[in-house]
Scaffold this motif. Structure first.
Motif, PDB file in Angstrom:
ATOM      1  N   ASP A  74       0.949  -1.263  -0.194  1.00 18.89           N
ATOM      2  CA  ASP A  74       0.659  -0.097   0.121  1.00 18.89           C
ATOM      3  C   ASP A  74       0.960   0.967   0.161  1.00 18.89           C
ATOM      4  O   ASP A  74       0.671   2.512  -0.753  1.00 18.89           O
ATOM      5  N   ALA A  75       1.955   1.723   0.531  1.00 24.10           N
ATOM      6  CA  ALA A  75       3.041   2.484   0.813  1.00 24.10           C
ATOM      7  C   ALA A  75       3.507   2.759  -0.096  1.00 24.10           C
ATOM      8  O   ALA A  75       3.395   3.984  -1.177  1.00 24.10           O
ATOM      9  N   GLN A  77       2.796   1.764  -3.086  1.00 25.43           N
ATOM     10  CA  GLN A  77       1.614   1.765  -4.362  1.00 25.43           C
ATOM     11  C   GLN A  77       1.520   3.571  -4.567  1.00 25.43           C
ATOM     12  O   GLN A  77       1.630   3.995  -5.146  1.00 25.43           O
ATOM     13  N   ALA A  78       1.568   4.218  -2.476  1.00 22.56           N
ATOM     14  CA  ALA A  78       1.424   5.928  -2.442  1.00 22.56           C
ATOM     15  C   ALA A  78       2.049   6.673  -2.887  1.00 22.56           C
ATOM     16  O   ALA A  78       1.811   7.705  -3.365  1.00 22.56           O
ATOM     17  N   TYR A  80       4.601   5.303  -5.201  1.00 24.09           N
ATOM     18  CA  TYR A  80       4.307   5.369  -7.263  1.00 24.09           C
ATOM     19  C   TYR A  80       3.538   6.828  -7.534  1.00 24.09           C
ATOM     20  O   TYR A  80       3.776   7.290  -8.520  1.00 24.09           O
ATOM     21  N   GLN A  81       2.213   6.460  -7.108  1.00 26.17           N
ATOM     22  CA  GLN A  81       0.907   7.762  -7.743  1.00 26.17           C
ATOM     23  C   GLN A  81       1.551   9.309  -7.181  1.00 26.17           C
ATOM     24  O   GLN A  81       1.576  10.103  -8.213  1.00 26.17           O
ATOM     25  N   ALA A  82       2.481   9.359  -5.969  1.00 30.38           N
ATOM     26  CA  ALA A  82       2.791  11.148  -5.967  1.00 30.38           C
ATOM     27  C   ALA A  82       4.077  11.372  -6.762  1.00 30.38           C
ATOM     28  O   ALA A  82       4.309  12.057  -7.001  1.00 30.38           O
ATOM     29  N   LEU A 170       5.498  10.568   3.960  1.00 29.06           N
ATOM     30  CA  LEU A 170       4.612   9.702   2.892  1.00 29.06           C
ATOM     31  C   LEU A 170       3.290   9.613   3.688  1.00 29.06           C
ATOM     32  O   LEU A 170       3.310   8.468   4.574  1.00 29.06           O
ATOM     33  N   GLU A 171       2.328   9.454   2.900  1.00 33.71           N
ATOM     34  CA  GLU A 171       0.855   9.849   3.456  1.00 33.71           C
ATOM     35  C   GLU A 171       0.364   8.145   2.559  1.00 33.71           C
ATOM     36  O   GLU A 171       0.584   8.574   1.945  1.00 33.71           O
ATOM     37  N   VAL A 172       0.269   7.341   4.043  1.00 34.06           N
ATOM     38  CA  VAL A 172      -0.289   6.423   3.501  1.00 34.06           C
ATOM     39  C   VAL A 172      -1.866   5.787   3.677  1.00 34.06           C
ATOM     40  O   VAL A 172      -1.699   6.094   5.000  1.00 34.06           O
ATOM     41  N   SER A 173      -2.666   5.716   3.023  1.00 32.66           N
ATOM     42  CA  SER A 173      -4.388   5.103   3.009  1.00 32.66           C
ATOM     43  C   SER A 173      -4.379   3.082   2.871  1.00 32.66           C
ATOM     44  O   SER A 173      -4.190   2.751   2.344  1.00 32.66           O
ATOM     45  N   SER A 175      -5.491  -0.420   2.232  1.00 34.04           N
ATOM     46  CA  SER A 175      -6.505  -1.134   2.242  1.00 34.04           C
ATOM     47  C   SER A 175      -6.758  -2.071   2.946  1.00 34.04           C
ATOM     48  O   SER A 175      -6.383  -2.075   4.049  1.00 34.04           O
TER      49      SER A 175
END
Length: 320
Positions: A74-75, A77-78, A80-82, A170-173, A175
């Motif tokens: 999840d982190a 991926q976050a 990667y998106q950033a 890094l902000e992580v949401s 799943s």
């Protein structure tokens, strides 16, 4: 220049050598952006900056320690998106390969595992792999999405290249599946004082020719004189002479040290698959027809119980 995401392998803020190798390789194809997760993540920034990280994305949460790999995916991926990187590099450990595979599925990209080299290409990073039990070397690139590449330890010499290395949160949401598998207990591995087998620059392994568990101290003594890790062939492990965690081979661990010494190992294809990418290979075996001699840089035909102790003594003497 495009940015390259590098997943950081660390222990409480102490960065492990494979990550420094990844940073060195990442600089060939872009600017490294490191992602450090878990306890001590913020403490990694200085070391990562020394080896070329232009930014260090950090996150710490109980989920990283209390659950299996999904929170880390999840982190990543976050991150990667950033960042929208040109590639994602991950150490080629068992956990690293699972993280890389899950990330590749999520972002719809191709994945290359167990690379031993990386170079810039016209259409993206080109990875070198040793395949078919290291009998062949191939060059590959990902043709769909952002390349996700895992790299074997000891594939490159870490090279310092100081960069800004600014730490950013890094902000992580997480799943819904992040907390599906909980870690209920941990047991510390007994320390031998030797380097980790998959990361060691020198590995000394014993095989069937050692003759029994009571004789493995001969192999260990040589390893200790060199500051090396100790490995074992499948035959030695199956016989109960040495722990399975030290098995080198297709069904054990894959190593790629600067120096690999095989004592009493015949060189079956199963073992060769785990060590054939070693930079320099030395074998000691009393059978002059042993297959291992087809592979080595230096071979000694002789009784390991005569050769290895003499070698150990000579090394100790030269070290003073």
């Amino acid at each position: 220049m495009a940015e390259v995401l590098v997943y950081v392998d660390h222990v409480d803020g102490a960065v492990r050598k494979p990550t420094l190798e990844l940073l060195t390789l990442a600089r060939r194809v872009g600017e490294p952006v490191a992602v450090a997760l878990g306890a001590g993540a913020a403490d990694t920034a200085a070391t990562l900056a020394e080896y070329g990280a232009v930014r260090v994305l950090t996150a710490d949460a109980p989920e990283f320690a209390d659950y299996l790999v999904v929170p880390k995916v999840d982190a990543l991926q976050a991150a990667y998106q950033a960042v929208n990187p040109a590639a994602v590099l991950v150490p080629s450990s068992a956990e690293g390969k699972e993280i890389a595979a899950r990330l590749a599925v999520r972002i719809g990209s191709g994945i290359i595992t167990d690379a031993v080299d990386l170079e810039a290409g016209v259409e993206g990073p080109v990875a070198t792999q040793s395949v078919f039990a290291a009998a062949y070397t191939t060059k590959s690139r990902v043709t769909r999405g952002t390349p996700v590449i895992t790299v074997k330890p000891n594939s490159a010499a870490p090279e310092a290249a100081p960069a800004a290395g600014a730490a950013e949160r890094l902000e992580v949401s997480f799943s819904g599946t992040a907390t599906g598998t909980k870690v209920v207990s941990r047991a510390a591995r007994e320390s031998t004082g030797r380097p980790d087998l998959t990361e060691a620059a020198i590995v000394v392994s014993g095989g069937r020719g050692v003759g029994g568990a009571e004789n493995f101290p001969v192999v260990e003594a040589l390893a200790d004189s060199l500051g090396a890790a100790v490995g074992a062939s499948r035959a030695a492990v199956d016989a109960g002479w040495y722990p399975h965690t030290n098995q080198v081979g297709q069904t054990g661990k894959t190593v790629s040290p600067q120096l690999y010494i095989a004592a009493g190992i015949s060189g079956a294809i199963q073992h060769r698959a785990g060590m054939q990418t070693s930079k320099t290979i030395v074998a000691v075996n009393k059978d002059a027809e042993a297959p291992i001699f087809d592979l080595v840089d230096y071979g000694v035909v002789g009784d390991l119980f005569e050769v290895v102790p003499q070698l150990t003594e000579e090394i100790r003497t030269r070290k003073g």
